[in-house]
Write an enzyme that holds these catalytic residues in place. Structure first.
Site, PDB file in Angstrom:
ATOM      1  N   CYS A 134      -3.962 -18.468  21.139  1.00 25.00           N
ATOM      2  CA  CYS A 134      -4.052 -17.206  21.936  1.00 25.00           C
ATOM      3  C   CYS A 134      -3.110 -16.237  21.500  1.00 25.00           C
ATOM      4  O   CYS A 134      -2.090 -16.546  21.041  1.00 25.00           O
ATOM      5  CB  CYS A 134      -3.569 -17.545  23.486  1.00 25.00           C
ATOM      6  SG  CYS A 134      -4.792 -18.846  24.208  1.00 25.00           S
TER       7      CYS A 134
ATOM      8  N   ASP B 273       1.691  -6.789  -4.386  1.00 25.65           N
ATOM      9  CA  ASP B 273       0.987  -6.661  -3.179  1.00 25.65           C
ATOM     10  C   ASP B 273       1.390  -7.921  -2.236  1.00 25.65           C
ATOM     11  O   ASP B 273       2.019  -9.016  -2.900  1.00 25.65           O
ATOM     12  CB  ASP B 273      -0.735  -7.021  -3.634  1.00 25.65           C
ATOM     13  CG  ASP B 273      -1.517  -7.275  -2.447  1.00 25.65           C
ATOM     14  OD1 ASP B 273      -2.242  -6.149  -2.304  1.00 25.65           O
ATOM     15  OD2 ASP B 273      -1.390  -7.755  -1.565  1.00 25.65           O
TER      16      ASP B 273
ATOM     17  N   THR C  72       0.672  -1.427  -0.009  1.00 23.91           N
ATOM     18  CA  THR C  72      -0.057  -0.111  -0.153  1.00 23.91           C
ATOM     19  C   THR C  72       0.733   1.185  -0.024  1.00 23.91           C
ATOM     20  O   THR C  72       0.558   2.216  -0.700  1.00 23.91           O
ATOM     21  CB  THR C  72      -1.162   0.057   1.347  1.00 23.91           C
ATOM     22  OG1 THR C  72      -1.613  -1.235   1.097  1.00 23.91           O
ATOM     23  CG2 THR C  72      -1.773   1.224   1.336  1.00 23.91           C
TER      24      THR C  72
HETATM   25  N1  ASP Z   1      -2.609  -5.697   0.379  1.00 20.66           N
HETATM   26  C1  ASP Z   1      -1.601  -4.873   0.730  1.00 20.66           C
HETATM   27  C2  ASP Z   1      -0.269  -5.776   0.930  1.00 20.66           C
HETATM   28  O1  ASP Z   1       0.054  -6.408   1.762  1.00 20.66           O
HETATM   29  C3  ASP Z   1      -1.957  -4.326   2.090  1.00 20.66           C
HETATM   30  C4  ASP Z   1      -1.067  -3.242   2.659  1.00 20.66           C
HETATM   31  O2  ASP Z   1       0.169  -2.923   2.210  1.00 20.66           O
HETATM   32  O3  ASP Z   1      -1.484  -2.737   3.557  1.00 20.66           O
HETATM   33  O4  ASP Z   1       0.658  -5.495   0.034  1.00 20.66           O
END
Ligand code: ASP
Length: 372
Positions: free
Chosen positions: A301, A87, A42
């Site tokens: 847990c 991603d 992201t």
């Molecule tokens: N789907 C994204 C990833 O893991 C989510 C992120 O970067 O926060 O590449």
């Protein structure tokens, strides 16, 4: 500075690295240098008609629009942008090895490393790197964000800037994860939120540092620097994770327990308990033992340890020669299995080392403590 070029990855050398002007030469020489590896996630994504997606060259263009990055308080850095940007759902053994190799290849040229990575599997990558990179004497900091850098309101800018500052400072010579103002040991972390800005937690080990008004490092919690960096590459291995739940019908899993299955991590109840649901459980565990599959028992847990033998309800594991995972996260247990199985040790050695603390990933009971 000479950097070996990968066939497709794009390397952006910061101006200071390419042509230090006469005036600032001395200061530039003294300025720490960090290697910034952008794998995707992201933090560097751009909006598309299908939602956020990685975009080539985008990180470099955003970074050049952040004037603070030229401040002397921040180490100089070179950006390596992976091709393709991923991603992190698509990051696996091959990418872990590539990141580790890239760090090893450039180890002498930089004071530290920052890995930009998606949050979804960042805890796995952090754990994997901690096992592959033995004897680290420099910081390797993984970070990312919940909101991309390109948005006005984001957590990406602070995560990036603080990670660069920490990576330029040798006080944390281990694989760490920085997120939401906390610096964690990488192999102790798990993702706990899909939409909050404090997305990670280190449930069984204190944070190594905190970024408040000042960046405070808890030196007593940090590992000692190693002497020589050794890279042990993972190989793909057949590993399974099985979460126990009430009513589980073990016969469903009998077919996956072949000789090809090298390791299985059970996410058991509490301190490592499993329902005694008739013959199927015993058949499954017996089959695993007979096939030489390493059985590791972790707790489902968030906090605490799995220790076989604490309750009679863990007897089936004990009979099958399973190993207590103690307070390891499942991410650490899975990547530790990849590591030990890739080292081609015999079964008994893998089992023994699985229960030993190798990189600060677990706190086995002290002698005289506990029952296993
Ligand atoms: N789907 C994204 C990833 O893991 C989510 C992120 O970067 O926060 O590449």
């Amino acid at each position: 500075m000479h950097l070996k070029r990968k066939k497709c990855d794009k390397i952006y050398l910061s101006e200071g690295a390419e042509a230090p002007g006469e005036m600032g030469k001395k200061r530039l020489e003294m300025r720490k240098r960090v290697c910034l590896i952008h794998t995707g996630g992201t933090i560097g994504m751009a909006g598309t008609e299908h939602g956020y997606a990685p975009k080539k060259g985008f990180m470099q263009s955003i970074l050049s629009g952040i004037p603070e990055l030229n401040s002397e308080e921040i180490p100089g850095f070179d950006l390596i942008e992976y091709d393709p940007l991923l991603d992190s759902s698509n990051i696996s053994v091959a990418e872990w090895v590539k990141i580790a190799q890239d760090i090893k290849d450039r180890y002498d040229q930089y004071d530290g490393f920052v890995i930009l990575h998606g949050t979804d599997t960042m805890a796995y990558t952090a754990s994997a790197l901690s096992f592959m990179l033995e004897g680290l004497a420099k910081p390797v900091i993984l970070t990312g964000s919940q909101i991309p850098l390109c948005e006005i309101r984001n957590d990406a800018r602070d995560n990036l800037i603080t990670s660069l500052i920490i990576a330029g400072n040798c006080r944390v010579p281990e694989v760490c994860l920085f997120f939401g103002n906390e610096l964690y040991r990488g192999n102790r972390v798990t993702k706990v939120s899909s939409d909050e800005l404090i997305a990670f937690d280190s449930p069984n080990y204190p944070a190594l540092g905190e970024a408040g008004v000042r960046i405070v490092i808890r030196d007593t919690a940090v590992r000692k620097a190693g002497e020589t960096l050794k890279l042990s590459k993972f190989e793909p291995k057949q590993i399974a994770v099985l979460k126990i739940f009430p009513g589980i019908q073990f016969e469903i899993f009998e077919n996956i327990l072949t000789e090809n299955l090298k390791g299985i991590v059970f996410e058991a109840f509490g301190t490592g308990n499993i329902p005694e649901s008739g013959d199927a459980l015993h058949r499954v565990l017996e089959k695993a033992e007979k096939n030489g599959t390493v059985i590791v028992v972790c707790t489902q847990c968030l906090r605490g340890s799995a220790m076989i033998g604490t309750y009679a309800a863990s007897l089936s594991f004990a009979r099958a020669g399973a190993v207590s995972g103690y307070d390891m996260t499942v991410e650490a247990a899975v990547t530790k299995l990849y590591y030990l199985l890739s080292m081609n040790y015999d079964l008994e050695t893998v089992k023994k080392l699985m229960g030993n603390d190798l990189r600060g990933e677990m706190s086995p009971p002290q002698s005289g403590e506990g029952t296993a």
